[in-house]
Design an enzyme around this catalytic site. Sequence first.
Site, short mmCIF file in Angstrom:
data_model
loop_
_atom_site.label_atom_id
_atom_site.label_comp_id
_atom_site.label_asym_id
_atom_site.label_seq_id
_atom_site.Cartn_x
_atom_site.Cartn_y
_atom_site.Cartn_z
N CYS A 1 -1.31 9.53 42.89
CA CYS A 1 -1.61 10.50 43.95
C CYS A 1 -3.12 10.53 44.20
O CYS A 1 -3.89 10.03 43.38
CB CYS A 1 -1.12 11.88 43.54
SG CYS A 1 -2.17 12.62 42.29
N ARG B 1 -2.34 15.28 57.94
CA ARG B 1 -1.18 14.46 57.57
C ARG B 1 -0.29 14.28 58.80
O ARG B 1 0.01 15.25 59.50
CB ARG B 1 -0.41 15.17 56.46
CG ARG B 1 0.75 14.38 55.92
CD ARG B 1 1.53 15.21 54.90
NE ARG B 1 0.83 15.35 53.63
CZ ARG B 1 1.20 16.23 52.68
NH1 ARG B 1 2.23 17.02 52.86
NH2 ARG B 1 0.53 16.29 51.54
N CYS C 1 -8.09 16.61 46.44
CA CYS C 1 -7.02 17.59 46.18
C CYS C 1 -7.54 18.79 45.41
O CYS C 1 -8.05 18.64 44.29
CB CYS C 1 -5.89 16.92 45.40
SG CYS C 1 -4.57 18.11 45.09
N LYS D 1 8.43 24.44 51.23
CA LYS D 1 8.68 23.12 51.83
C LYS D 1 10.12 22.64 51.59
O LYS D 1 10.77 23.07 50.61
CB LYS D 1 7.69 22.11 51.24
CG LYS D 1 7.77 21.99 49.74
CD LYS D 1 6.77 20.98 49.18
CE LYS D 1 5.41 21.56 48.94
NZ LYS D 1 4.51 20.69 48.17
N ARG E 1 9.93 18.64 56.05
CA ARG E 1 8.78 17.71 56.09
C ARG E 1 9.22 16.36 56.67
O ARG E 1 10.35 16.19 57.10
CB ARG E 1 8.23 17.53 54.68
CG ARG E 1 7.75 18.84 54.01
CD ARG E 1 6.46 19.30 54.61
NE ARG E 1 5.90 20.44 53.91
CZ ARG E 1 5.04 20.37 52.89
NH1 ARG E 1 4.67 19.20 52.41
NH2 ARG E 1 4.55 21.47 52.36
N CYS F 1 3.24 14.59 42.93
CA CYS F 1 3.24 14.00 44.28
C CYS F 1 3.58 12.51 44.29
O CYS F 1 4.04 12.00 45.31
CB CYS F 1 1.89 14.24 44.95
SG CYS F 1 1.58 15.99 45.21
N CYS G 1 -2.05 16.22 38.41
CA CYS G 1 -1.57 17.53 37.96
C CYS G 1 -0.05 17.49 37.93
O CYS G 1 0.56 16.53 38.40
CB CYS G 1 -2.09 18.66 38.88
SG CYS G 1 -1.08 18.93 40.35
N LYS H 1 12.51 18.92 51.86
CA LYS H 1 12.32 17.46 51.99
C LYS H 1 13.65 16.73 52.10
O LYS H 1 14.56 17.00 51.31
CB LYS H 1 11.53 16.96 50.79
CG LYS H 1 10.15 17.61 50.72
CD LYS H 1 9.31 17.07 49.59
CE LYS H 1 7.87 17.53 49.75
NZ LYS H 1 7.02 17.06 48.65
#
Length: 584
Positions: A451, A77, A457, A214, A146, A500, A496, A216
């Site tokens: 996603c 990424r 994934c 994380k 991020r 995302c 899930c 953001k």
Amino acid sequence: MSDANAPKLSPVEGHKSESRYLRGTLPEEIADASLDHLSDANKSLIKFHGSYQQEDRDARKARAKPGVGKAYMFMIRLKLPGGKLTPEQYLALDDIAGEFANGTLRLTTRQSIQFHGVLKGNLKATMAAINSTLVTTIGACGDVNRNVLSCPAPLPDPTRKQMQELCDKVAVHLAPRAGMQSYHEVWLNGEPMKFGDDAAVNEPIYGKTYLPRKFKTAFSLPHDNCTDILAQCLGFLAIIENGKPVGYNLFAGGGQGQTNSHPDTYPLLAQPVGFIEADEVIAAAEGICKLFRDHGNRADRKRARLKYVMKDWGVEKFRDCFYRDYFSGSRRAPREAPITGLDLHHGWQSMGKAGGGSGEPAGGSPTLEKFFLGLSVENGRVKDEGSLRMRSGLRAIVTKYKPDVRITAQQDIMLCGLTMADRAGVDSMLNEYGIPRPETLSQVQRWSMACPAIPTCPLALTESERTMPGLVDQLESVLNDLGLGSELISVRMTGCPNGCARPYQSEVGIVGRGGTKYTLYIGGDSFGRRLNTEVQDSVPMDQLVPKLAKVFAAFASERTARESFGDFCTRIGLAKLKELIGAS
Ligand code: SRM
Ligand code: SF4
């Protein structure tokens, strides 16, 4: 609480603390050609470097029988603050997709690009190729700040210009420092680093164990919330007076992810903390980051997000702590600035004569009007498939016309800095490569996101990106039959509950439950201002559209004037929604 009673730290905390600032034994394991995958500790660490170890889940069954083990591969990424790329960078990245990855570029919901399917033996060469284009991957993943989001539209607008500049500055300021040196050693044959003992000197914002999880950050505008600011840990909402930015409302504590087995995890919208001036943005970003570093949960990674600090403390305690311990500026109440829109930035738009948001002439004469073209990319996947040759077409247009490229937080792409004379040629190339102009697409397609999920994934419980196009076709047909084809209804799907594609903010959220079953959420808002509500769990895939059709029919016949679908669903309430779709 005494140390003896302190909760046990999660294993990832140990990996970070022993990693020597993200080095671990990555150089050794990357160099070992006999390994097709990494040890657990390095699997955690490589995320900070911008890569995830994955497996080809489509190959799982076939490989189980002969016992050949998993088909390991890596996702990489990029870190692209504000989603900006030069044409040369875009073309080099397109080359990398063909040479080292699965032949696609995946535009993400955080204005970045992912490569899938990179084999371990090619990791170092891929990272080197990415860095040679002056794009980095460090901090794209891992327990750090991020990719920072900002509205990418290069419009002739001083607020967007300021936000884009601040976005770059925050990204640089919150980048790992000692970690950057390890990155150079691991991927770019940099000198092995020797660090002193003082973590506060080596990594002044993060320290030795980085953040609990994380983090953001996004910049947004009240009339154009294209970065979904309320889903972010940290948000800066521009306050505009007389067409000029006068400061920012600071938001904190948003996030989407939840885990089925952990009822104390849930999506939350960010809360307004205060008003700050533009020259306080960097200090405020550092302050919120450090507050999270010190007060985030390091024992339970499922609850290790800033949103739970906000939820558990409440906004008043959060504000008190921030202004007392982490920010030296004045405490000022947030300004009145409701979010009123979200622009997908599709189609041709003028950048003005000064090069729009960049503030620089876009090339050539400073008096020549420039344009950008925003294109809808289905679920962010830039690929060639059948008659739709998105990847080849973008490559051909970027090669010929050299536009700057920008990625949106809605998984779309913009080609910027084109002249009036270029437009006809670009339009004809779109036709040649089968790339639809956004205005020819249905509203539901333009306002949908999914996603990646299966096959890449590891956390996916169901399909998402691969099933969304079929679902959108069915929704289009139902909406057209009801005369709702031009209605703006956002539909987001994930494989899930991690969220995302930010499915808990859209008017319809479809979240993978397992196999071919999904949890159906209804009633959010197309502009990202409200969370939707779970209406039914474990709905079989083939019942999703028939159930939604019943709610759309009620909307068509019972809505009030100018009422949006999300507002209608909120007004009629959960019990009525359940009755309509036949949920018990
Ligand atoms: Fe995400 C984990 C893909 C944006 C919440 N996300 C993952 C991983 C890396 C799976 C993993 O941990 O092994 C996925 C890789 C799939 C693949 O094969 O590529 C993944 N996330 C994505 C992307 C590519 C989705 C997309 O359709 O574009 C987005 C990449 C963004 C980027 O460029 O940085 C992406 N992820 C998001 C967002 C949206 C956002 O940031 O605005 C969220 C919800 C916001 C939030 O963070 O709460 C999000 N991803 C998660 C979570 C849940 C975290 C939580 O607090 O519960 C996970 C799971 C985890 O971290 O353990 C996750
Ligand atoms: Fe994977 Fe779940 Fe994120 Fe989809 S929402 S990419 S399935 S972690």
